[in-house]
Design a protein around this motif. Structure first.
Motif, PDB file in Angstrom:
ATOM      1  N   VAL A 144       0.841  -1.191   0.000  1.00  0.00           N
ATOM      2  CA  VAL A 144       0.000   0.000   0.000  1.00  0.00           C
ATOM      3  C   VAL A 144       0.877   1.241   0.000  1.00  0.00           C
ATOM      4  N   HIS A 145       0.642   2.091  -0.998  1.00  0.00           N
ATOM      5  CA  HIS A 145       1.275   3.410  -1.064  1.00  0.00           C
ATOM      6  C   HIS A 145       0.269   4.450  -0.628  1.00  0.00           C
ATOM      7  N   VAL A 146       0.680   5.366   0.238  1.00  0.00           N
ATOM      8  CA  VAL A 146      -0.077   6.584   0.501  1.00  0.00           C
ATOM      9  C   VAL A 146       0.721   7.713  -0.141  1.00  0.00           C
ATOM     10  N   TYR A 147       0.060   8.489  -0.977  1.00  0.00           N
ATOM     11  CA  TYR A 147       0.722   9.610  -1.632  1.00  0.00           C
ATOM     12  C   TYR A 147       0.780  10.800  -0.695  1.00  0.00           C
ATOM     13  N   VAL A 148       1.982  11.379  -0.618  1.00  0.00           N
ATOM     14  CA  VAL A 148       2.209  12.544   0.225  1.00  0.00           C
ATOM     15  C   VAL A 148       2.944  13.607  -0.581  1.00  0.00           C
ATOM     16  N   ASP A 149       2.809  14.841  -0.123  1.00  0.00           N
ATOM     17  CA  ASP A 149       3.579  15.940  -0.683  1.00  0.00           C
ATOM     18  C   ASP A 149       5.042  15.719  -0.289  1.00  0.00           C
ATOM     19  N   ARG A 150       5.945  15.806  -1.261  1.00  0.00           N
ATOM     20  CA  ARG A 150       7.361  15.551  -1.012  1.00  0.00           C
ATOM     21  C   ARG A 150       7.911  16.419   0.123  1.00  0.00           C
ATOM     22  N   THR A 151       7.511  17.686   0.171  1.00  0.00           N
ATOM     23  CA  THR A 151       8.067  18.621   1.145  1.00  0.00           C
ATOM     24  C   THR A 151       7.417  18.492   2.522  1.00  0.00           C
ATOM     25  N   THR A 152       6.089  18.506   2.565  1.00  0.00           N
ATOM     26  CA  THR A 152       5.385  18.523   3.855  1.00  0.00           C
ATOM     27  C   THR A 152       5.178  17.131   4.439  1.00  0.00           C
ATOM     28  N   ARG A 153       5.239  16.105   3.585  1.00  0.00           N
ATOM     29  CA  ARG A 153       4.959  14.716   3.964  1.00  0.00           C
ATOM     30  C   ARG A 153       3.519  14.528   4.447  1.00  0.00           C
ATOM     31  N   ARG A 154       2.635  15.405   4.047  1.00  0.00           N
ATOM     32  CA  ARG A 154       1.206  15.306   4.355  1.00  0.00           C
ATOM     33  C   ARG A 154       0.508  14.618   3.181  1.00  0.00           C
ATOM     34  N   PRO A 155      -0.519  13.804   3.461  1.00  0.00           N
ATOM     35  CA  PRO A 155      -1.240  13.136   2.376  1.00  0.00           C
ATOM     36  C   PRO A 155      -1.738  14.126   1.325  1.00  0.00           C
ATOM     37  N   THR A 156      -1.670  13.667   0.080  1.00  0.00           N
ATOM     38  CA  THR A 156      -2.118  14.472  -1.052  1.00  0.00           C
ATOM     39  C   THR A 156      -2.825  13.549  -2.037  1.00  0.00           C
ATOM     40  N   PRO A 157      -3.788  14.057  -2.787  1.00  0.00           N
ATOM     41  CA  PRO A 157      -4.466  13.184  -3.760  1.00  0.00           C
ATOM     42  C   PRO A 157      -3.476  12.574  -4.765  1.00  0.00           C
ATOM     43  N   ILE A 158      -3.771  11.355  -5.165  1.00  0.00           N
ATOM     44  CA  ILE A 158      -2.969  10.705  -6.202  1.00  0.00           C
ATOM     45  C   ILE A 158      -3.050  11.576  -7.447  1.00  0.00           C
ATOM     46  N   PRO A 159      -1.894  11.929  -8.055  1.00  0.00           N
ATOM     47  CA  PRO A 159      -1.932  12.752  -9.276  1.00  0.00           C
ATOM     48  C   PRO A 159      -2.799  12.101 -10.355  1.00  0.00           C
ATOM     49  N   SER A 160      -3.477  12.928 -11.138  1.00  0.00           N
ATOM     50  CA  SER A 160      -4.445  12.412 -12.112  1.00  0.00           C
ATOM     51  C   SER A 160      -3.807  11.470 -13.138  1.00  0.00           C
ATOM     52  N   ALA A 161      -2.613  11.778 -13.621  1.00  0.00           N
ATOM     53  CA  ALA A 161      -1.952  10.884 -14.590  1.00  0.00           C
ATOM     54  C   ALA A 161      -1.640   9.531 -13.943  1.00  0.00           C
ATOM     55  N   THR A 162      -1.248   9.556 -12.688  1.00  0.00           N
ATOM     56  CA  THR A 162      -0.958   8.322 -11.961  1.00  0.00           C
ATOM     57  C   THR A 162      -2.242   7.524 -11.767  1.00  0.00           C
ATOM     58  N   ARG A 163      -3.309   8.205 -11.380  1.00  0.00           N
ATOM     59  CA  ARG A 163      -4.605   7.536 -11.182  1.00  0.00           C
ATOM     60  C   ARG A 163      -5.057   6.844 -12.470  1.00  0.00           C
ATOM     61  N   THR A 164      -4.949   7.534 -13.581  1.00  0.00           N
ATOM     62  CA  THR A 164      -5.346   6.967 -14.877  1.00  0.00           C
ATOM     63  C   THR A 164      -4.523   5.717 -15.194  1.00  0.00           C
ATOM     64  N   ALA A 165      -3.229   5.797 -14.974  1.00  0.00           N
ATOM     65  CA  ALA A 165      -2.366   4.643 -15.249  1.00  0.00           C
ATOM     66  C   ALA A 165      -2.667   3.488 -14.298  1.00  0.00           C
ATOM     67  N   LEU A 166      -2.919   3.794 -13.039  1.00  0.00           N
ATOM     68  CA  LEU A 166      -3.255   2.752 -12.058  1.00  0.00           C
ATOM     69  C   LEU A 166      -4.523   2.011 -12.453  1.00  0.00           C
ATOM     70  N   GLU A 167      -5.471   2.713 -13.039  1.00  0.00           N
ATOM     71  CA  GLU A 167      -6.716   2.070 -13.493  1.00  0.00           C
ATOM     72  C   GLU A 167      -6.419   0.957 -14.498  1.00  0.00           C
ATOM     73  N   SER A 168      -5.359   1.125 -15.279  1.00  0.00           N
ATOM     74  CA  SER A 168      -5.014   0.090 -16.283  1.00  0.00           C
ATOM     75  C   SER A 168      -4.514  -1.191 -15.619  1.00  0.00           C
ATOM     76  N   LEU A 169      -4.163  -1.127 -14.334  1.00  0.00           N
ATOM     77  CA  LEU A 169      -3.687  -2.302 -13.613  1.00  0.00           C
ATOM     78  C   LEU A 169      -4.758  -2.925 -12.726  1.00  0.00           C
ATOM     79  N   ARG A 170      -5.957  -2.364 -12.740  1.00  0.00           N
ATOM     80  CA  ARG A 170      -7.015  -2.834 -11.826  1.00  0.00           C
ATOM     81  C   ARG A 170      -7.327  -4.301 -12.088  1.00  0.00           C
ATOM     82  N   LEU A 171      -7.368  -5.065 -10.997  1.00  0.00           N
ATOM     83  CA  LEU A 171      -7.719  -6.486 -11.072  1.00  0.00           C
ATOM     84  C   LEU A 171      -9.230  -6.620 -11.125  1.00  0.00           C
ATOM     85  N   THR A 172      -9.726  -7.593 -11.879  1.00  0.00           N
ATOM     86  CA  THR A 172     -11.163  -7.762 -12.036  1.00  0.00           C
ATOM     87  C   THR A 172     -11.779  -8.590 -10.920  1.00  0.00           C
ATOM     88  N   SER A 173     -10.994  -9.388 -10.233  1.00  0.00           N
ATOM     89  CA  SER A 173     -11.563 -10.182  -9.129  1.00  0.00           C
ATOM     90  C   SER A 173     -10.638 -10.214  -7.952  1.00  0.00           C
TER      91      SER A 173
END
Length: 151
Positions: free
Chosen positions: A122-151
């Motif tokens: 499990v990866h939690v995305y954080v801001d590099r400087t503040t180390r506070r959680p940040t939304p997954i970047p949109s390009a990353t989210r789109t690419a991650l969708e291509s790896l989604r398992l169906t079951s």
């Protein structure tokens, strides 16, 4: 995958995973019992995930504003790996949240079609400087969708 569930290892096959990557074992990966030490499996998981992110242009180790920090990982072992085996890591995504992603990674020995081990990462995305959680970047989210398992 919940640790409380019974896992049918015959269902963990290469063709389940949208992405496969080869990782060579090294002599030093073996432990005193003649098989790859359990800690190395976690290194294989880390390598599979980050190699994919870098190859997709989604992670620049030195400059990306948002970075994924590992907050959870686990592994179930079914069969040994040992040097000089070639390991194929199957990579898929089980869940994508606002700031986190849960990968499923299976490790296959040589040409075996059934996984020797399966784990999650499990990866939690954080801001590099503040180390506070940040939304997954949109390009990353789109690419991650291509790896989604169906079951």
């Amino acid at each position: 995958m919940s640790s409380s569930k019974s896992l049918d290892t015959t269902s963990i096959r290469r063709d389940r995973f949208p992405h496969l990557t080869a990782i060579d074992t090294r002599w030093m990966d073996n432990d005193a019992y003649g098989h790859v030490n359990n800690v190395v499996y976690y290194s294989f998981f880390d390598t599979a995930v980050n190699r994919w992110l870098i190859s997709q242009g989604l992670l620049d180790i030195g400059t990306s504003d948002a970075i994924g920090l590992v907050v959870e990982t686990g592994c179930r072992f079914f069969a040994p790996l040992s040097f000089p085996d070639r390991v194929t890591a199957g990579l898929g995504v089980q869940h994508i949240g606002t700031t986190s992603v849960r990968y499923e990674i299976a490790l296959f020995r040589n040409d075996d079609d059934i996984a020797a081990a399966i784990g999650h990462f499990v990866h939690v995305y954080v801001d590099r400087t503040t180390r506070r959680p940040t939304p997954i970047p949109s390009a990353t989210r789109t690419a991650l969708e291509s790896l989604r398992l169906t079951s």
